[in-house]
Design an enzyme around this catalytic site. Structure first.
Site, PDB file in Angstrom:
ATOM      1  N   ASP A  24      -4.034  -4.901   0.706  1.00  0.00           N
ATOM      2  CA  ASP A  24      -4.475  -4.442   2.484  1.00  0.00           C
ATOM      3  C   ASP A  24      -5.548  -5.192   2.568  1.00  0.00           C
ATOM      4  O   ASP A  24      -7.074  -4.562   2.445  1.00  0.00           O
ATOM      5  CB  ASP A  24      -3.905  -3.039   1.839  1.00  0.00           C
ATOM      6  CG  ASP A  24      -4.477  -2.430   3.113  1.00  0.00           C
ATOM      7  OD1 ASP A  24      -4.384  -2.750   4.519  1.00  0.00           O
ATOM      8  OD2 ASP A  24      -4.424  -0.886   3.471  1.00  0.00           O
TER       9      ASP A  24
ATOM     10  N   ASN B 296      -6.901  -4.678   5.770  1.00  0.00           N
ATOM     11  CA  ASN B 296      -7.215  -3.831   6.596  1.00  0.00           C
ATOM     12  C   ASN B 296      -7.870  -4.313   8.209  1.00  0.00           C
ATOM     13  O   ASN B 296      -8.613  -3.834   8.296  1.00  0.00           O
ATOM     14  CB  ASN B 296      -8.555  -2.681   6.650  1.00  0.00           C
ATOM     15  CG  ASN B 296      -7.471  -1.952   5.926  1.00  0.00           C
ATOM     16  OD1 ASN B 296      -6.961  -1.164   6.678  1.00  0.00           O
ATOM     17  ND2 ASN B 296      -7.999  -1.164   4.996  1.00  0.00           N
TER      18      ASN B 296
ATOM     19  N   ASP C  49       3.076   4.790   4.646  1.00  0.00           N
ATOM     20  CA  ASP C  49       2.426   3.928   6.436  1.00  0.00           C
ATOM     21  C   ASP C  49       2.947   2.878   6.209  1.00  0.00           C
ATOM     22  O   ASP C  49       2.994   2.013   7.641  1.00  0.00           O
ATOM     23  CB  ASP C  49       1.485   4.576   6.860  1.00  0.00           C
ATOM     24  CG  ASP C  49       0.195   4.869   6.520  1.00  0.00           C
ATOM     25  OD1 ASP C  49       0.125   4.514   5.057  1.00  0.00           O
ATOM     26  OD2 ASP C  49      -0.741   5.265   6.813  1.00  0.00           O
ATOM     27  N   HIS C  50       2.515   1.923   5.046  1.00  0.00           N
ATOM     28  CA  HIS C  50       3.101   0.821   4.990  1.00  0.00           C
ATOM     29  C   HIS C  50       4.276  -0.228   4.651  1.00  0.00           C
ATOM     30  O   HIS C  50       4.906   0.333   3.422  1.00  0.00           O
ATOM     31  CB  HIS C  50       2.236   0.262   3.838  1.00  0.00           C
ATOM     32  CG  HIS C  50       0.516  -0.203   4.737  1.00  0.00           C
ATOM     33  ND1 HIS C  50      -0.510  -1.142   5.126  1.00  0.00           N
ATOM     34  CD2 HIS C  50      -0.018   1.493   4.805  1.00  0.00           C
ATOM     35  CE1 HIS C  50      -1.723   0.143   5.488  1.00  0.00           C
ATOM     36  NE2 HIS C  50      -1.689   0.810   4.834  1.00  0.00           N
TER      37      HIS C  50
ATOM     38  N   ASP D 261      -1.310  -6.253   6.180  1.00  0.00           N
ATOM     39  CA  ASP D 261      -0.963  -6.599   4.597  1.00  0.00           C
ATOM     40  C   ASP D 261      -0.480  -7.563   4.527  1.00  0.00           C
ATOM     41  O   ASP D 261       0.516  -8.423   4.821  1.00  0.00           O
ATOM     42  CB  ASP D 261       0.048  -5.832   4.383  1.00  0.00           C
ATOM     43  CG  ASP D 261      -0.016  -4.116   4.381  1.00  0.00           C
ATOM     44  OD1 ASP D 261      -0.755  -3.128   3.560  1.00  0.00           O
ATOM     45  OD2 ASP D 261       0.057  -3.428   5.611  1.00  0.00           O
TER      46      ASP D 261
ATOM     47  N   GLU E 243      -4.222   2.251  -2.870  1.00  0.00           N
ATOM     48  CA  GLU E 243      -4.527   3.339  -3.184  1.00  0.00           C
ATOM     49  C   GLU E 243      -3.077   3.987  -3.425  1.00  0.00           C
ATOM     50  O   GLU E 243      -2.524   4.992  -2.973  1.00  0.00           O
ATOM     51  CB  GLU E 243      -3.912   3.950  -1.136  1.00  0.00           C
ATOM     52  CG  GLU E 243      -4.684   3.062  -0.141  1.00  0.00           C
ATOM     53  CD  GLU E 243      -4.540   4.579   0.860  1.00  0.00           C
ATOM     54  OE1 GLU E 243      -5.128   5.243   1.095  1.00  0.00           O
ATOM     55  OE2 GLU E 243      -4.571   3.841   2.055  1.00  0.00           O
TER      56      GLU E 243
ATOM     57  N   ASN F 233       0.831  -1.394   0.094  1.00  0.00           N
ATOM     58  CA  ASN F 233       0.106  -0.313  -0.014  1.00  0.00           C
ATOM     59  C   ASN F 233       0.884   1.718  -0.236  1.00  0.00           C
ATOM     60  O   ASN F 233       1.497   1.328   1.160  1.00  0.00           O
ATOM     61  CB  ASN F 233      -0.547   0.042   1.501  1.00  0.00           C
ATOM     62  CG  ASN F 233      -2.013   1.392   1.146  1.00  0.00           C
ATOM     63  OD1 ASN F 233      -1.283   2.218   0.582  1.00  0.00           O
ATOM     64  ND2 ASN F 233      -2.746   1.006   1.666  1.00  0.00           N
TER      65      ASN F 233
END
Length: 255
Positions: free
Chosen positions: A145, A147, A245-246, A216, A34, A7
DNA sequence: ATGGTGGCGCGGCCA
């Protein structure tokens, strides 16, 4: 064959990181989430110059998924029958003799919210689709991802996150229903360091303090699970300037 | 500290 997921939280911002990481990792398939790019903005040429083809399903501002591949992705799908989702969160393609399904699972915002209900319904439709894909393609990878942190050991502070978004029992049950189709969480096929995470909030110096979650995932069908030889989270790109951020997750298959 | 940071796009949403 190396298959990865990342991501990137805006491909426009992260393109240099992605190109550097492809060169370093020598991934054959990289599933992105994303991208936040419309299809006319996708950097086809930059990937082509690096020796990669791409398939993509993007939109403005939010969501967007892509598959960056050494060989041509074919039989590309960006939607699932019966889902009717305007969000670009799904991208399926066949690469070599592996069927790949890239998912950017709905975040869900807060347990009990409208977006949470959307997340659970979305996951149920995707699970039905994966069951159909598995019947057609013995070599199937579902990655992205999710989530969802599958278990407490995937959470830096399980008590603080108890029944919170990304960790709630209905979300974990939905993931288990997907796994119950016969998919294996590639990361857990191998010994791993404790407190292995793939996402850390930008806030509160979470990465430096390793306050993360493992959300992930790379899921492998039985035929691929038997050929999976490694799966690692690469924290190096998270340490760069202006990181996603991943972190990327990379699985190696004896194919 | 009901906060904090980041991307998009220029106010507020989403994560």
């Amino acid at each position: 064959m190396k298959i990865a997921t990342w991501n990137v939280n805006s491909l426009k911002v992260r393109l240099p990181h992605v190109l550097d990481w492809l060169a370093a990792s020598q991934a054959d398939v990289l599933a992105l989430q994303e991208t936040k790019l419309t299809d006319d903005q996708f950097p086809v040429q930059a990937f082509q110059d690096a020796g990669y083809r791409a398939a993509f399903a993007g939109q403005k501002t939010y969501n967007g998924v892509a598959l960056v591949t050494r060989s041509e992705p074919v039989d590309v799908i960006a939607d699932i029958p019966g889902l009717g989702d305007p969000d670009r969160r799904i991208l399926g393609a066949t690469v070599g003799d592996v069927r790949v399904l890239d998912l950017y699972v709905v975040n869900g915002q807060e347990v009990g919210s409208d977006r949470y209900a959307y997340k659970l319904g979305w996951l149920a439709r995707v699970t039905e689709h994966v069951a159909r894909e598995l019947a057609i393609h013995p070599r199937l990878v579902v990655l992205g991802d999710f989530n969802i942190a599958p278990e407490d050991r995937d959470v830096h502070d399980p008590e603080a996150w108890r029944e919170q978004i990304l960790c709630s029992t209905p979300e974990r049950d939905a993931l288990q229903r997907l796994l119950a189709l016969g998919l294996a969480d590639a990361f857990r096929l191998f010994e791993q360091p404790e407190k292995s995470f793939s996402w850390w909030d930008y806030r509160a110096a979470a990465f430096r303090r390793n306050l993360g979650l493992r959300i992930d995932l790379i899921l492998a069908s039985p035929a691929l699970r038997d050929r999976c030889t490694a799966c690692v989270i690469d924290k190096a790109p998270r340490k760069l300037e202006r990181p996603s951020d991943h972190a990327p997750v990379l699985a190696t298959f004896d194919l």
